[in-house]
Write a protein that holds these residues in place. Structure first.
Motif, mmCIF file in Angstrom:
data_model
loop_
_atom_site.group_PDB
_atom_site.id
_atom_site.type_symbol
_atom_site.label_atom_id
_atom_site.label_comp_id
_atom_site.label_asym_id
_atom_site.label_seq_id
_atom_site.Cartn_x
_atom_site.Cartn_y
_atom_site.Cartn_z
ATOM 1 N N LYS A 34 0.848 -1.211 0.000
ATOM 2 C CA LYS A 34 0.000 0.000 0.000
ATOM 3 C C LYS A 34 0.883 1.262 0.000
ATOM 4 O O LYS A 34 0.645 2.202 -0.762
ATOM 5 N N THR A 35 1.916 1.248 0.838
ATOM 6 C CA THR A 35 2.831 2.396 0.929
ATOM 7 C C THR A 35 3.476 2.677 -0.423
ATOM 8 O O THR A 35 3.605 3.836 -0.837
ATOM 9 N N VAL B 13 2.377 1.748 -3.494
ATOM 10 C CA VAL B 13 1.381 2.236 -4.463
ATOM 11 C C VAL B 13 1.084 3.709 -4.156
ATOM 12 O O VAL B 13 1.052 4.552 -5.060
ATOM 13 N N ASP B 14 0.899 4.034 -2.881
ATOM 14 C CA ASP B 14 0.600 5.424 -2.498
ATOM 15 C C ASP B 14 1.729 6.390 -2.874
ATOM 16 O O ASP B 14 1.490 7.587 -3.041
ATOM 17 N N SER B 15 2.955 5.868 -2.965
ATOM 18 C CA SER B 15 4.092 6.755 -3.275
ATOM 19 C C SER B 15 4.127 7.148 -4.755
ATOM 20 O O SER B 15 4.877 8.046 -5.148
ATOM 21 N N MET C 38 -0.935 9.723 -8.653
ATOM 22 C CA MET C 38 -2.283 9.181 -8.783
ATOM 23 C C MET C 38 -2.630 8.825 -10.235
ATOM 24 O O MET C 38 -3.398 7.899 -10.488
ATOM 25 N N LEU D 73 -5.683 -3.744 -2.928
ATOM 26 C CA LEU D 73 -4.907 -2.496 -3.068
ATOM 27 C C LEU D 73 -5.702 -1.460 -3.856
ATOM 28 O O LEU D 73 -5.699 -0.274 -3.500
ATOM 29 N N ASN D 74 -6.372 -1.905 -4.919
ATOM 30 C CA ASN D 74 -7.205 -0.960 -5.681
ATOM 31 C C ASN D 74 -8.242 -0.319 -4.761
ATOM 32 O O ASN D 74 -8.477 0.893 -4.813
ATOM 33 N N THR E 248 -6.483 2.121 -2.112
ATOM 34 C CA THR E 248 -5.678 3.247 -2.630
ATOM 35 C C THR E 248 -6.441 4.078 -3.653
ATOM 36 O O THR E 248 -5.924 5.104 -4.121
ATOM 37 N N ARG F 260 -7.073 3.223 -6.689
ATOM 38 C CA ARG F 260 -6.460 3.050 -8.020
ATOM 39 C C ARG F 260 -7.290 2.093 -8.870
ATOM 40 O O ARG F 260 -8.213 1.435 -8.386
ATOM 41 N N LYS G 229 10.258 5.185 4.190
ATOM 42 C CA LYS G 229 8.947 5.294 4.864
ATOM 43 C C LYS G 229 8.992 4.636 6.248
ATOM 44 O O LYS G 229 7.961 4.404 6.871
#
Ligand code: 13P
Ligand code: SF4
Length: 331
Positions: free
Chosen positions: A150-151, A153-155, A158, A174-175, A178, A180, A329
């Motif tokens: 998750k971290t 993908v968030d990085s 968008m 994850l989609n 996040t 996405r 992170k």
């Protein structure tokens, strides 16, 4: 070292061990003599976890493999974990007790088919879960584990287009968390897909206060039902810090050993699988490793993992990106 043809056939050292050998003492003696470190995943048997110098989830095992000063890494886990260690530490001898310890999730992503998928979506960043072969990692931009997915993908911006593989359940999860719309490869782990939502709901009637813990490789209905979703390390941490007494654990049963060690007075109930006649909560690949095979692989220094240099140099980049983002992170 003469590698016998019977070993090659069986994928492990199949030498009989005299009953006079105290396995635990000998493993400890051999690892000191050879400057070896024994690393074990949380899904290993209790005795393998207890004899290991280091026990952790996929991320922690990779981090440890990257920094260890040992000459030999014995990875009590599955093949891709040994391969990740070898990719990160190519000058070390990386041993696995049994070469047959594969992974159904890694197998659900054949390199040729995945390469076509990547080639057909050239404007996408390729994120792959660590449960893959070295060839898949070599096709990737960033590797992730369930602890840092998750971290990572968030990085990413968008609007970045992303391919995620091979686990469709983790990808869907994850989609959803996040926001996405990553393109997903259609792979899965046979252990995590077998838990029964109906039986877990029944179990909740017996233990109404129980907290449901689930690994993100489980199917979506179970993840929706779960009180907490996380990697093996995150589930362990959650159960340790929680005030609850009862926990229904929807991941491989090996993790319960560490949960009980951290919280001896709490009650950990393995989540029931669809088929109650099987040992479905056990990953049969993980459980191929035994104390006997660990002893023999340390003694004979076989089987070892090798990764072709051409593949390794491409595979190490996305793993290092994962390690760098994780470190930045605080993971
Ligand atoms: P972790 O990343 O939580 O260690 O999971 C590894 C795994 O194989 C799950 O099935
Ligand atoms: Fe692979 Fe599933 Fe076993 Fe994990 S539990 S190693 S994902 S087969």
């Amino acid at each position: 070292m003469n590698i016998k043809s019977s070993w090659l056939k069986s994928g492990f050292v199949d030498e009989a061990i005299p009953t006079s050998v105290n396995l635990k003492e000998e493993i400890i003696r051999l690892k000191k003599e050879k400057n070896a470190i024994i690393m074990a995943h949380f899904y290993q048997t209790n005795e393998l976890q207890d004899i290991a110098d280091f026990v952790g989830d996929s991320l922690a095992l990779a981090q440890e493999a990257a920094k260890t000063k040992a000459d030999i890494i014995v990875l009590a886990g599955v093949h891709f974990m040994g391969e990740t260690a070898k990719i990160l530490s190519p000058d070390k001898l990386v041993l696995v007790p049994d070469l047959n310890a594969g992974c159904s999730l890694a197998d659900s992503c054949p390199p040729e088919a995945f390469k076509s998928f990547v080639d057909n979506n050239p404007d996408h960043t390729v994120l792959t879960y660590v449960n893959t072969t070295a060839k898949i990692k070599a096709l990737s931009d960033i590797v992730v584990t369930s602890t840092n997915a998750k971290t990572i993908v968030d990085s990413l911006p968008m609007d970045e287009k992303i391919i995620f593989g091979p686990d469709r359940n983790l990808g869907n999860y994850l989609n959803s968390v996040t926001g996405r719309d990553m393109l997903l490869w259609d792979g899965a782990c046979h252990v995590h897909e077998k838990f029964s939502v109906e039986k877990i709901i029944e179990l909740k009637k017996e233990y109404p206060e129980a907290i449901i813990l689930a690994h993100p490789e489980c199917k979506q209905p179970l993840l929706v039902l779960a009180n907490y979703v996380g990697s093996t390390a995150a589930l362990l941490k959650y159960s340790t810090n929680s005030d609850a007494n009862d926990f229904i654990v929807a991941t491989e049963s090996g993790i319960i050993h560490q949960m009980k060690k951290s919280s001896p007075n709490k009650n950990f109930i393995p989540a029931p699988p669809n088929d109650s006649t099987c040992a479905c909560n056990d990953c049969e690949y993980m459980k191929l490793n035994t104390m006997e095979k660990l002893y023999n692989c340390l003694k004979f220094e076989w089987p070892n993992i090798d990764v072709i240099e051409e593949i390794r140099k491409d595979a190490v980049k996305p793993i290092n990106r994962m390690l760098d983002i994780s470190a930045s992170k605080g993971l």
